[in-house]
Design an enzyme around this catalytic site. Structure first.
Site, PDB file in Angstrom:
ATOM      1  N   GLY A  28      -9.795  17.343  -5.500  1.00 17.32           N
ATOM      2  CA  GLY A  28      -8.582  17.118  -6.048  1.00 17.32           C
ATOM      3  C   GLY A  28      -7.458  17.712  -4.874  1.00 17.32           C
ATOM      4  N   HIS A  54      -1.424  33.012  -3.642  1.00 15.81           N
ATOM      5  CA  HIS A  54      -0.961  32.960  -2.141  1.00 15.81           C
ATOM      6  C   HIS A  54       0.100  33.568  -1.467  1.00 15.81           C
ATOM      7  CE1 HIS A  54       1.881  29.325  -3.420  1.00 15.81           C
ATOM      8  NE2 HIS A  54       2.151  29.672  -2.260  1.00 15.81           N
ATOM      9  N   LEU A 113       0.725  36.503  -1.715  1.00 13.49           N
ATOM     10  CA  LEU A 113       0.459  37.748  -1.205  1.00 13.49           C
ATOM     11  C   LEU A 113      -0.368  37.605   0.266  1.00 13.49           C
ATOM     12  CD1 LEU A 113      -1.063  39.443  -4.232  1.00 13.49           C
ATOM     13  CD2 LEU A 113       1.254  40.117  -3.211  1.00 13.49           C
ATOM     14  N   ASP A 155       5.429  29.464 -13.497  1.00 17.94           N
ATOM     15  CA  ASP A 155       4.902  28.861 -12.080  1.00 17.94           C
ATOM     16  C   ASP A 155       5.295  29.646 -10.977  1.00 17.94           C
ATOM     17  OD1 ASP A 155       3.709  26.516 -10.719  1.00 17.94           O
ATOM     18  OD2 ASP A 155       5.774  26.029 -10.166  1.00 17.94           O
ATOM     19  N   HIS A 204       4.409  34.885  -8.374  1.00 25.53           N
ATOM     20  CA  HIS A 204       4.658  35.241  -6.911  1.00 25.53           C
ATOM     21  C   HIS A 204       5.827  36.153  -6.919  1.00 25.53           C
ATOM     22  CE1 HIS A 204       2.347  31.645  -6.318  1.00 25.53           C
ATOM     23  NE2 HIS A 204       3.076  30.957  -6.392  1.00 25.53           N
ATOM     24  N   LYS A 227      14.944  35.076  -8.879  1.00 24.39           N
ATOM     25  CA  LYS A 227      15.776  33.873  -9.196  1.00 24.39           C
ATOM     26  C   LYS A 227      14.781  32.807  -8.595  1.00 24.39           C
ATOM     27  CE  LYS A 227      19.413  33.229  -6.772  1.00 24.39           C
ATOM     28  NZ  LYS A 227      21.255  33.365  -6.299  1.00 24.39           N
ATOM     29  N   ARG A 283      13.177  37.065   5.309  1.00 27.57           N
ATOM     30  CA  ARG A 283      13.006  35.583   5.095  1.00 27.57           C
ATOM     31  C   ARG A 283      11.577  35.184   4.956  1.00 27.57           C
ATOM     32  NH1 ARG A 283      15.571  30.534   5.611  1.00 27.57           N
ATOM     33  NH2 ARG A 283      17.678  31.696   5.219  1.00 27.57           N
ATOM     34  N   GLN A 320      10.112  32.243   3.996  1.00 23.08           N
ATOM     35  CA  GLN A 320       9.810  30.989   4.546  1.00 23.08           C
ATOM     36  C   GLN A 320      11.083  30.318   4.129  1.00 23.08           C
ATOM     37  OE1 GLN A 320       6.769  29.562   1.629  1.00 23.08           O
ATOM     38  NE2 GLN A 320       8.248  28.414   0.680  1.00 23.08           N
ATOM     39  N   ARG A 341      23.847  25.055  -6.460  1.00 19.81           N
ATOM     40  CA  ARG A 341      23.076  26.519  -6.694  1.00 19.81           C
ATOM     41  C   ARG A 341      22.456  26.759  -7.940  1.00 19.81           C
ATOM     42  NH1 ARG A 341      24.643  30.598  -3.525  1.00 19.81           N
ATOM     43  NH2 ARG A 341      24.937  32.086  -5.099  1.00 19.81           N
TER      44      ARG A 341
END
Length: 517
Positions: free
Chosen positions: A41, A214, A216, A271, A276, A359, A396, A398, A490
């Site tokens: 996969g 991921h 974390l 998602d 996350h 957000k 920041r 990413q 936005r």
């Protein structure tokens, strides 16, 4: 490098309902078998195998001890799998002879077994292959290490875990172990998550289960505890007396891109936000743990989640970008949000009254993930600079990993005029030549080491679903509607209005620009 230097130490406190075992200074010995289920996969090819290769390349996987098994329904040979993986490990940009040689050595460790995910025969064959590898490495029965990575949809977790438990476990406990890594999403709501946890929990003890998120494993997320608890600067400021609001943001500048059918089952809250961003919130808001032991850190994260008040309808804005339903795999009447702004409020002494704004959205005007801590206005603004914006501490995550503090400073020159600037730690500039590891590399290595600090515990998962399940059911039942927004914007204008109501003050005339190398 001698074999002793390959051995990793396991420092963890394992808890179960009936037993507490402290394991400290126990050397990891015996051969290591890593099984990637769902090996054919996309997740396995794009994330799992590249992470394993990078661990191998950096010396964390000893070729004298480790063997990697791919398992999937597709009927292909060992060489077919190696050929499929190779393209994700080497390309024109990094095709040096040294890397090519390393890739070849790594791929020789990879073997493939074909079978269905509920097949006794398939898992018996897999166990036979693992056992032959262990015998070849002269491992005593039960002393080897077996890691099963489920790069699979959650619908097959129960059957796969049942097969592993019945046919592929270590035969005895002589210092070895069996661990499983399961990917999100962990269910679709509280009931389904609890059902899944119960099914897996009947087969494995909690210390054997690694629920991977991921986020974390990201470098800047891993830095949060150090920033907060190793720097005197933040200790007196990190509370409701000084912080006005906290934003945790995830933005993508592209849509579902062929994954519309899958995405429509879950939506942006399941998602991204429920897992996350909520994990990041825990690290931003938690109290200092009594130690760095995984259980002490996860105890504090659970306390934060249990302190979150029920979400108010008026503090939610949902959006769906125009054109989303044009995807033939998406129902024409879909109400699935591709954008959401949700305000969470934590009912405790430190954070009472401080909105935490989560957000996330697709098809927006930029791509980034960041934490934005906005401080309150300076009382008695003698410089009349309030309109320029507030102090903000921005992390920041990413791309262009960085931390910077937005400050008001004097504009150079003869006049007493102020301007917004920043104190900037940009990783690409400060740590030149230092490769920031991918999240999956770090988390797989943590699994091998038996460190569960950066994995989601069952009670933590339950508390997270308790927060969002009422909202998700309201969306699924059509009680809350999505607002349309244009791709490249936005998001819905109502989201910015909600931020203003929550107290967020947008900075005008200032843009942080990542420094060039």
């Amino acid at each position: 490098m001698d074999s002793g230097s390959w051995h990793l130490e396991k420092r963890a406190t394992f808890r179960s309902d009936s037993l507490v075992r402290d394991i400290d200074n126990v050397p990891e010995t015996g051969c290591l078998s890593i099984v990637v289920l769902g090996a054919s996969g996309d997740l396995a090819k794009k994330k799992t195998f590249p992470a394993l290769f990078n661990l191998f390349r950096q010396g964390f996987l000893n070729p004298d001890e480790v063997h990697i098994f791919g398992y999937a329904r597709t009927k292909i040979s060992d060489e077919d799998l190696r050929s499929r993986i190779r393209g994700f490990l080497i390309d024109d940009k990094n095709a040096s002879s040294e890397r090519s040689e390393t890739v070849t050595k790594f791929l020789q460790l990879v073997k493939y077994v074909s079978g269905s995910y509920d097949s006794e025969e398939g898992f018996q064959l897999l166990d036979k292959e693992i056992s032959e590898h262990e015998i070849l490495r002269n491992s005593a029965e039960g002393s080897s290490r077996r890691l099963f990575y489920l790069a699979l949809p959650p619908s097959v977790y129960p059957s796969v875990c049942r097969m592993i438990s019945h046919y592929c476990m270590n035969k005895s406990d002589l210092g070895g172990w069996t661990r499983i890594v399961v990917e999100k999403p962990f269910g679709k709501d509280l009931e389904s998550a609890e059902q899944l946890s119960t099914q897996i929990g009947e087969l494995f003890d909690e210390p054997q289960i690694y629920r991977i998120d991921h986020y974390l494993g990201k470098e800047l997320v891993q830095n949060l505890l150090v920033l907060r608890f190793a720097n005197r600067l933040f200790l007196p400021l990190w509370n409701r007396d000084h912080i006005d609001n906290v934003q945790i943001v995830f933005r993508e500048d592209f849509g579902t891109e062929g994954r519309g059918g899958y995405f429509d089952e879950y939506g942006i809250i399941r998602d991204i936000i429920q897992n996350h961003l909520l994990q990041v919130l825990c690290l931003v808001a938690m109290e200092k743990p009594i130690s760095l032991k995984p259980e002490h850190i996860r105890d504090e994260k659970v306390k934060v989640l249990q302190s979150v008040l029920p979400i108010k309808d008026e503090e939610v804005v949902l959006g769906q970008y125009e054109g989303y339903r044009d995807d033939p795999t998406v129902p024409h009447h879909s109400n699935t949000p591709t954008f959401a702004t949700v305000i969470l409020r934590i009912h405790n002494e430190r954070w009472e009254g401080v909105p935490f704004i989560l957000k996330a959205g697709k098809a927006l005007n930029s791509r980034k993930a960041e934490i934005r801590v906005q401080f309150k206005d300076v009382p008695g603004d003698i410089f009349k600079c309030k309109k320029q914006g507030r102090n903000e501490f921005v992390i920041r995550l990413q791309p262009s990993e960085a931390m910077y503090m937005k400050l008001t400073v004097k504009q150079p020159g003869l006049e007493m005029s102020t301007v917004q600037s920043e104190l900037d730690l940009s990783y690409g500039q400060r740590y030149q030549g230092v490769a920031i590891p991918e999240a999956y590399e770090r988390l797989i290595l943590d699994t091998i080491r038996g460190d569960q600090q950066h994995f989601v515990r069952r009670d933590e998962l339950k508390a997270a679903w308790e927060i969002f399940t009422p909202l998700l059911h309201a969306i699924d039942d059509g009680g809350m509607k999505t607002l349309p927004y244009k791709p490249g914007s936005r998001g819905p204008a109502e989201a910015d209005e909600l931020l203003a109501k929550a107290g967020y003050v947008q900075t005008h005339g200032y843009i942080w620009i990542p420094p060039t190398l």
